[in-house]
Design an enzyme around this catalytic site. Structure first.
Site, PDB file in Angstrom:
ATOM      1  N   CYS A 136       0.821  -1.200   0.000  1.00  0.00           N
ATOM      2  CA  CYS A 136       0.000   0.000   0.000  1.00  0.00           C
ATOM      3  C   CYS A 136       0.863   1.262   0.000  1.00  0.00           C
ATOM      4  CB  CYS A 136      -0.984  -0.029   1.173  1.00  0.00           C
ATOM      5  SG  CYS A 136      -2.340   1.166   1.004  1.00  0.00           S
ATOM      6  N   HIS A 164      -3.562  -4.934   0.627  1.00  0.00           N
ATOM      7  CA  HIS A 164      -2.913  -5.432   1.843  1.00  0.00           C
ATOM      8  C   HIS A 164      -2.983  -6.959   1.883  1.00  0.00           C
ATOM      9  CE1 HIS A 164      -2.312  -1.711   4.347  1.00  0.00           C
ATOM     10  NE2 HIS A 164      -3.112  -1.232   3.404  1.00  0.00           N
ATOM     11  N   GLU A 167      -1.664  -8.936   3.895  1.00  0.00           N
ATOM     12  CA  GLU A 167      -1.730  -9.445   5.271  1.00  0.00           C
ATOM     13  C   GLU A 167      -3.153  -9.574   5.783  1.00  0.00           C
ATOM     14  OE1 GLU A 167      -1.229  -4.911   5.859  1.00  0.00           O
ATOM     15  OE2 GLU A 167      -0.739  -6.452   4.377  1.00  0.00           O
TER      16      GLU A 167
END
Length: 267
Positions: free
Chosen positions: A130, A235, A237
């Site tokens: 990001c 993202h 994650e």
């Protein structure tokens, strides 16, 4: 391989400074904080690596800039991940903020640019998430859209605060890129979207690997030279393993860690 020591992956620090709007100012919040978001650490831990945060030096640090040699971290660690977080400061790419809320984090910009330079100089791979994609683009000579809704009003919404990581849109993967290769020629995927800034002018030496089909926003890039540098606007994650609705970012992680392992083995 059995007996191999785990890879050591460094993370740039997210930086909190006292006075941030919305934070009650007492206790630890009266101090400058450097932090690593749990989910991004867990993403790398799932790949069998060890996650380590690299501290920054700010104006109120006890240590001075001369006490922190980022090249020592680059030499000791196997790769670098740039976390998401605050906006890149417009001054970092030769502009002025169009709104006070978009002043960004110039301190973090300078720290991360030096950190990336140390890892690239050491031949270690760098992966940006990001803000990390945006910082890399700026560092290598690109520019950013300061606010998509303001500067590109015809664009789709790329951030929804009420849904945060559960706000999704499709991306088109550019054929022939490394990203396409990793996913067997996959043409389209669904990713989370949590950003209000984006690449305006792509930095020289970088290739686009994915775009938003609705408005052309760049969603993934990769350095086309010898340095191993890749980044995504979403993202990874926040992906939930086994969730069929969103892109499985595990191959992105495996590719990054494989590059780190090759570099370690070659040393």
């Amino acid at each position: 391989m059995a007996g191999e020591s785990p890879l050591l992956i460094g993370f740039s620090a997210r930086i909190y400074t006292p006075g941030t709007p919305g934070i009650h100012l007492d206790g630890v919040w009266t101090r400058t904080l450097h932090f690593l978001e749990q989910s991004v650490a867990n993403w790398v831990l799932r790949g069998g690596a060890v996650a380590l945060m690299v501290p920054a030096v700010t104006t109120d640090s006890v240590v001075t800039r001369g006490d922190l040699n980022l090249r020592q971290y680059a030499d000791a660690l196997d790769g670098l991940v740039l976390q998401g977080g605050n906006d890149v400061a417009p001054e970092t790419y030769g502009q002025t903020p169009l709104h006070p809320d978009w002043h960004g984090d110039r301190v973090r910009d300078l720290y991360e640019i030096e950190l990336v330079d140390a890892f690239v100089s050491a031949g270690k791979p760098v992966f940006g998430i990001c803000r990390g994609l945006q910082l890399l683009n700026v560092m290598y000579g690109g520019t950013l859209v300061q606010d998509i809704a303001t500067q590109r009003p015809a664009a789709r919404a790329h951030r929804d605060s009420s849904n945060y990581e559960r706000h999704f849109h499709d991306v088109e993967i550019v054929p022939g890129t490394r990203l396409a290769q990793l996913y067997g020629g996959l043409a389209q995927a669904t990713v989370n979207s949590i950003h209000h800034q984006a690449i305006e002018k792509l930095a020289p030496g970088f290739a686009v690997e994915a775009r938003c089909p609705d408005d052309g926003t760049v969603e993934a890039v990769r350095h086309s030279g010898e340095a191993w540098i890749a980044a995504v606007q979403w993202h990874p994650e926040f992906h939930v393993p086994g969730d069929p609705a969103t892109f499985d970012d595990s191959r992105l992680l495996a590719d990054f860690l494989a590059a780190a392992r090759r570099r370690r083995d070659a040393a």
